[in-house]
Design a protein around this motif. Structure first.
Motif, PDB file in Angstrom:
ATOM      1  N   SER A 320      -1.412 -10.892  14.797  1.00 47.57           N
ATOM      2  CA  SER A 320      -2.554 -11.681  15.255  1.00 47.57           C
ATOM      3  C   SER A 320      -3.410 -10.859  16.199  1.00 47.57           C
ATOM      4  N   ALA A 323      -7.900 -15.755  17.378  1.00 48.09           N
ATOM      5  CA  ALA A 323      -7.534 -17.141  17.041  1.00 48.09           C
ATOM      6  C   ALA A 323      -8.819 -17.956  16.956  1.00 48.09           C
ATOM      7  N   PRO A 328      -3.230 -23.258  17.878  1.00 50.08           N
ATOM      8  CA  PRO A 328      -2.056 -22.373  17.872  1.00 50.08           C
ATOM      9  C   PRO A 328      -1.557 -22.156  16.450  1.00 50.08           C
ATOM     10  N   LEU A 329      -0.674 -21.243  16.333  1.00 52.70           N
ATOM     11  CA  LEU A 329      -0.112 -20.892  15.040  1.00 52.70           C
ATOM     12  C   LEU A 329       1.295 -21.474  14.962  1.00 52.70           C
ATOM     13  N   ALA A 330       1.534 -22.323  13.964  1.00 48.36           N
ATOM     14  CA  ALA A 330       2.864 -22.915  13.819  1.00 48.36           C
ATOM     15  C   ALA A 330       3.682 -22.072  12.856  1.00 48.36           C
ATOM     16  N   LEU A 331       4.824 -21.616  13.333  1.00 46.07           N
ATOM     17  CA  LEU A 331       5.692 -20.786  12.496  1.00 46.07           C
ATOM     18  C   LEU A 331       6.920 -21.571  12.077  1.00 46.07           C
ATOM     19  N   GLY A 345       1.300  -9.739  18.266  1.00 45.41           N
ATOM     20  CA  GLY A 345      -0.126  -9.617  18.483  1.00 45.41           C
ATOM     21  C   GLY A 345      -0.545  -8.160  18.532  1.00 45.41           C
ATOM     22  N   PHE A 346      -1.830  -7.948  18.414  1.00 46.59           N
ATOM     23  CA  PHE A 346      -2.352  -6.603  18.640  1.00 46.59           C
ATOM     24  C   PHE A 346      -3.568  -6.716  19.530  1.00 46.59           C
ATOM     25  N   TRP A 347      -3.608  -5.877  20.548  1.00 44.42           N
ATOM     26  CA  TRP A 347      -4.741  -5.868  21.474  1.00 44.42           C
ATOM     27  C   TRP A 347      -5.095  -4.417  21.729  1.00 44.42           C
TER      28      TRP A 347
ATOM     29  N   LEU B 329       7.507 -24.026  15.413  1.00 47.22           N
ATOM     30  CA  LEU B 329       7.262 -23.458  16.729  1.00 47.22           C
ATOM     31  C   LEU B 329       5.794 -23.048  16.801  1.00 47.22           C
ATOM     32  N   ALA B 330       5.071 -23.615  17.759  1.00 44.24           N
ATOM     33  CA  ALA B 330       3.657 -23.269  17.906  1.00 44.24           C
ATOM     34  C   ALA B 330       3.518 -22.130  18.900  1.00 44.24           C
ATOM     35  N   LEU B 331       2.896 -21.055  18.474  1.00 43.83           N
ATOM     36  CA  LEU B 331       2.715 -19.898  19.348  1.00 43.83           C
ATOM     37  C   LEU B 331       1.257 -19.778  19.757  1.00 43.83           C
ATOM     38  N   PRO B 332       0.980 -19.767  21.044  1.00 45.36           N
ATOM     39  CA  PRO B 332      -0.397 -19.527  21.482  1.00 45.36           C
ATOM     40  C   PRO B 332      -0.760 -18.062  21.211  1.00 45.36           C
ATOM     41  N   ALA B 333      -1.937 -17.865  20.628  1.00 45.33           N
ATOM     42  CA  ALA B 333      -2.359 -16.503  20.267  1.00 45.33           C
ATOM     43  C   ALA B 333      -2.379 -15.595  21.497  1.00 45.33           C
ATOM     44  N   GLN B 336       0.740 -13.789  22.330  1.00 48.32           N
ATOM     45  CA  GLN B 336       1.057 -12.687  21.421  1.00 48.32           C
ATOM     46  C   GLN B 336       0.120 -11.503  21.639  1.00 48.32           C
ATOM     47  N   ILE B 337      -1.173 -11.795  21.747  1.00 50.51           N
ATOM     48  CA  ILE B 337      -2.158 -10.705  21.795  1.00 50.51           C
ATOM     49  C   ILE B 337      -2.177 -10.059  23.180  1.00 50.51           C
ATOM     50  N   PHE B 338      -2.245 -10.888  24.219  1.00 52.91           N
ATOM     51  CA  PHE B 338      -2.482 -10.325  25.559  1.00 52.91           C
ATOM     52  C   PHE B 338      -1.195 -10.101  26.346  1.00 52.91           C
ATOM     53  N   LEU B 341       3.898 -10.822  23.348  1.00 59.57           N
ATOM     54  CA  LEU B 341       5.065 -11.574  22.871  1.00 59.57           C
ATOM     55  C   LEU B 341       5.297 -11.317  21.383  1.00 59.57           C
TER      56      LEU B 341
END
Lengths: 420, 420
Positions: A320, A323, A328-331, A345-347, B329-333, B336-338, B341
Motif C-alpha cells: 500500500s 488510501a 481502511p483495508l480489511a484483510l 506499506g511503502f513510503w 482485520l481492518a488495517l489503517p493505511a 502501514q505506509i508511515f 507496519l
C-alpha cells in the motif's frame, strides 16, 4: 508595488537598525547580508482548509548562511501534488514544521524557531504573528550556499528533496544537506521537479518486494494515478504484465482512459465493478494461471481492494502506498495465514531515510534513464513584482480546490523572490 | 460384538475371496495381510455439522503396506483442538482429503481413491457409500511399517504430523514419510500428542518475525488461548515482557484468569474494553517507551485488534495465526505506509512444508526442552470392543458441541483398533 511590500521594506529597515542594539540575540552575519541580500517568498497556510481558502503568500527575510551540514537552495520549480492538497486540508498524516511569524516589534532579530529538531527560517512581516506552514513536498532547487562539512554538493548543483515536507512552495529554503539528493541537469527542469516522489515510488514498488521477471503478472488499483501510470510504463519496459483497475466512469470516459493506459503499456484495464462478475475473475485466473500475480499495488484501500485479493497467487505481497478511498483495508485472516499474503506499506521518504547518498543518487539516475512520459502540466509563476496579497489571491484562483489547472493538468509552481 | 461388526467380518471374508478373481485391480499383498491383519477404526463425518451431531465411527480394512516414500503408523493419542471442531463445522479453510466408502458389492478390492494427490485408505463397510472425512490435525503415532526409500524413520519410532489434516482421530493411518516428524519418546505421550501445532507455533511466533531480546515488549490478544498461554511461558523464560489482552469476563472469572496468566509468566493482562480508556493507552506507552512493542500476535482479528495497533512502535509486525472473532482485520493505511507496519500470517503447516526434516526435528526438540506446562486434559478411549455404532454414540456424548470434557478440559482421543 503594494503598501504591504512597502511596509515590509520599512520593517527591513527597522531590522537593520535594531540588530546592533540587541545583545545576546544571534544576528545576520555580514556574509549573509552580502551573499543573500534579497528577501524570499513562500506560500503558507495558518489553518487547515481548502487550498483556495487556506493559502496565502508571505515574504520572508533572506536566508541566513547555512550552518554546518546545511545548504541554502533556490527552488526552481515545485509541483502541486494531491498529497500537498491533503496536507493543506489536514487529512495527511504529515505536516510541515511550523515557522514562527515574529511580531513586527521584534525587529530584525535572526530568531530561529525550532520545529522538528531543525531551525527554520523566521518570518518577516505578513499578517501579524503566530505559526504558519509552507507546503510542498517535491521540487527541483539549485544550491546557492553550502555550510561547513558538507561533501558531495556544490553551489550551482541541482537537487531534489529526500525528506518529507521540505516546503517547496517557496523561492528559497535552507535544508540539511542529507535531506537533498543531487540530480543531473540533463533530466530537465520539469522532470527533475517531479523526480523525487512518484517515479522512484513506482520503481521501488516494482523492485523492492517481489522479484519480477519478464512475463510475470502484477495487479494494481488506482491505475490512472500518477504512480499507477508510471508503474504501467516501467512494467511495460520490462515485459511485466499489468492488470490495472480503475473506477467506473461514463462509457466514453472509460474507453478513453482504457485507451490512454493501453498506450502507456497497460496489458489489461478493468473497473472494480466489472470484478463483481465472477466470470471476469475466472477469465483473469485463466490468463494468469501459469504465473499467478504475487504483487498487488494499492493506493485505494477499502472493500474494492479486498476484492482484488482473490486474483493473487500464493505468498503474494500487498503493498500500500496510498488510501484514496479514505477507507481502511480489511484483510481476511485466511489469505494471510493459509495463502501467505503479506500486507505492508511503502513510503518513499522512509526509503530515502534508510538509504545512503550514493544509493539515493543511483535510484534517481535509474529513474532518469527510464525516460518516462512527462505528465501534462502547466507552470504557474508567482511573480517577483506581485505583492504578497496579489500573489496569494492569484495562487488561490489558479489552484482552486483540487490544485489542478482549469484544464485538469498538473500545476508546477515557480515562486520568484519578491522585489522588496 | 454387534451385528455391524459381524457384517464387516463377512465383508472381509468376501474380500479375501474376491481379490484373486479381479484382474487389473491392485490387491492386498501377502506381506500386508501378515503385517497388518486387523481392521482399523476412524472417527469420520460425512456432512459438516456440530461435533456431537456429525461424527460417527467406522471400521476400515487393514492398511495396505506402505508404498515408496510412505509409512504406516498406529495413532497412540490425538487431541481435540478448537480447529478440529471448526473443520467438522465447515468453518475452517482446510478439510481432510475425502475417503471413499465403497459399496458393499465392490468386494475387497484395494481401491485407492485419490484426494489431494495422495492415495487414501478405502473404507470397508459402514453406512453405505459416499465420501467421508477423518478429522484430527495432531497426534502422536508409532511407525508400524516403512515403505521403500524412506530414510530416517524406523518401525517403533514415535512421530507427529507435519502436514495439515492427516486425520489423527483414527487407530491407524498411512502417510507420506515427509509428512511426519520423529520425536523423542522422552517427551511423553501426552506432550508428544500436542507437540506439533501449538508449542512450535508459539515458538515460531516469537522467533521468526522480530528479533527479540531480554526486556523487549510484545503484545498479544487471545492471550488465554492455548498458543497464547504458550507464548507467555516461552516469553517469560526469555525475559521478554508480554502485554496480554483477553475478553471481558465477569469480575471473579477475570481476576482468576489474570492470576492464572500471571502465574504462567504474563507481565500484564488487560481486557480489550479497558483499552477504550485512553489513560490505559498512555500508561502502556509510558511502560514501553524505551522499547516500544514491535510484535503483535493476533488470533482474534476484528476491530479490537485494530485498536491494539496504537500500542506498537515503528516498523512493527502484526502476525496473525487465527481469527477467533470471525471478523476481518481492518488495517489503517497510515500504520502501514508511515509507521512501517507489516501484517502477515503464520501457519505451522506452511512452516513444516518449507523446512527440511532436520530443521523440523530440531524445532520439536527445542520445544521439548522448553518443558512447557502440560494443558489440563482427559483421555477418552474409543475401545476396541465397542461396535462402530456404540463408539460413535459415546464419542458424540463425550465431546459435546465444544469438544471439551464436561469439566472443560482438553480431550485427547485414543482410538483402538476394533476387534473384528
Amino acid at each position: 508595488m503594494s503598501s504591504r511590500t512597502a511596509s515590509l521594506r520599512s520593517l527591513s529597515r527597522a531590522t537593520a537598525t535594531t540588530t546592533a542594539t540587541s545583545p545576546g540575540i544571534r544576528l545576520f552575519s555580514a556574509t549573509a547580508r552580502r551573499a543573500a541580500p534579497s528577501a524570499h517568498r513562500a506560500l503558507v497556510f495558518r489553518e487547515h482548509g481548502a487550498l483556495n481558502d487556506a493559502l496565502s503568500a508571505h515574504t520572508f527575510r533572506a536566508l541566513s548562511p547555512p550552518g554546518p551540514g546545511r545548504v541554502n537552495v533556490r527552488v526552481r520549480l515545485a509541483p502541486v501534488n494531491p498529497s500537498d492538497v491533503n496536507v493543506v486540508e489536514g487529512v495527511y498524516p504529515n505536516k510541515p514544521s511550523p515557522e514562527t511569524l515574529l511580531p513586527p516589534d521584534s525587529g530584525g532579530t535572526q530568531d530561529f524557531s525550532v520545529a522538528g529538531g531543525e531551525p527554520v527560517q523566521s518570518v518577516d512581516g505578513g499578517e501579524g504573528t503566530g505559526e504558519v506552514y509552507v507546503p510542498g513536498n517535491e521540487g527541483v532547487a539549485e544550491v546557492t550556499a553550502v555550510g561547513e562539512g558538507v561533501s558531495g554538493l556544490e553551489v550551482g548543483d541541482w537537487v531534489v528533496f529526500a525528506k518529507t515536507q521540505p516546503g517547496t512552495w517557496a523561492s528559497a529554503r535552507q535544508v540539511g544537506a542529507r535531506d537533498v539528493i543531487r540530480v543531473d541537469k540533463d533530466a530537465g527542469e520539469v522532470t527533475a521537479a517531479m523526480l523525487s516522489v512518484n517515479p522512484p515510488t513506482a520503481l521501488c514498488l516494482l523492485r523492492e518486494f517481489v522479484p519480477l521477471k519478464e512475463g510475470d503478472w502484477i495487479v494494481q488499483n488506482g491505475a490512472n494515478s500518477a504512480v499507477g501510470q508510471l508503474v504501467i510504463q516501467i512494467a511495460a519496459q520490462r515485459g511485466i504484465r499489468t492488470l490495472n483497475f480503475v473506477r467506473s466512469r461514463e462509457e466514453q470516459a472509460n474507453n478513453a482512459l482504457v485507451k490512454h493506459l493501453g498506450a502507456l503499456g497497460a496489458t489489461h484495464t478493468f473497473t472494480y465493478d466489472a470484478l463483481a462478475d465472477r466470470t471476469l475473475t475466472a477469465h483473469i485466473k485463466q490468463l494468469t494461471h501459469t504465473a499467478p500475480p504475487r504483487l498487488l499495488l494499492n493506493c485505494v484501500s477499502g472493500p474494492q481492494t479486498t476484492g482484488l485479493l482473490r486474483l493473487l497467487g500464493q505468498d503474494a505481497q500487498l503493498v500500500s502506498y496510498g488510501a484514496m478511498s479514505k477507507q481502511p483495508l480489511a484483510l481476511p485472516a485466511g489469505a494471510q495465514i493459509f495463502r501467505g499474503l503479506v500486507a505492508r506499506g511503502f513510503w518513499m521518504s522512509a526509503w530515502y531515510a534508510a538509504h545512503a547518498r550514493k544509493e539515493r543518487e543511483a535510484l534517481l539516475e535509474e529513474v532518469v534513464r527510464l525516460k518516462l512520459e512527462e505528465p501534462r502540466h502547466t507552470v504557474f509563476t508567482v511573480q517577483a513584482g506581485w505583492s504578497d496579497e496579489e500573489a496569494g489571491r492569484r495562487v488561490r484562483e489558479a489552484l482552486g480546490v483540487q490544485g489542478r489547472s482549469p484544464g485538469g493538468e498538473k500545476v508546477l509552481l515557480r515562486v520568484e523572490d519578491p522585489v522588496v
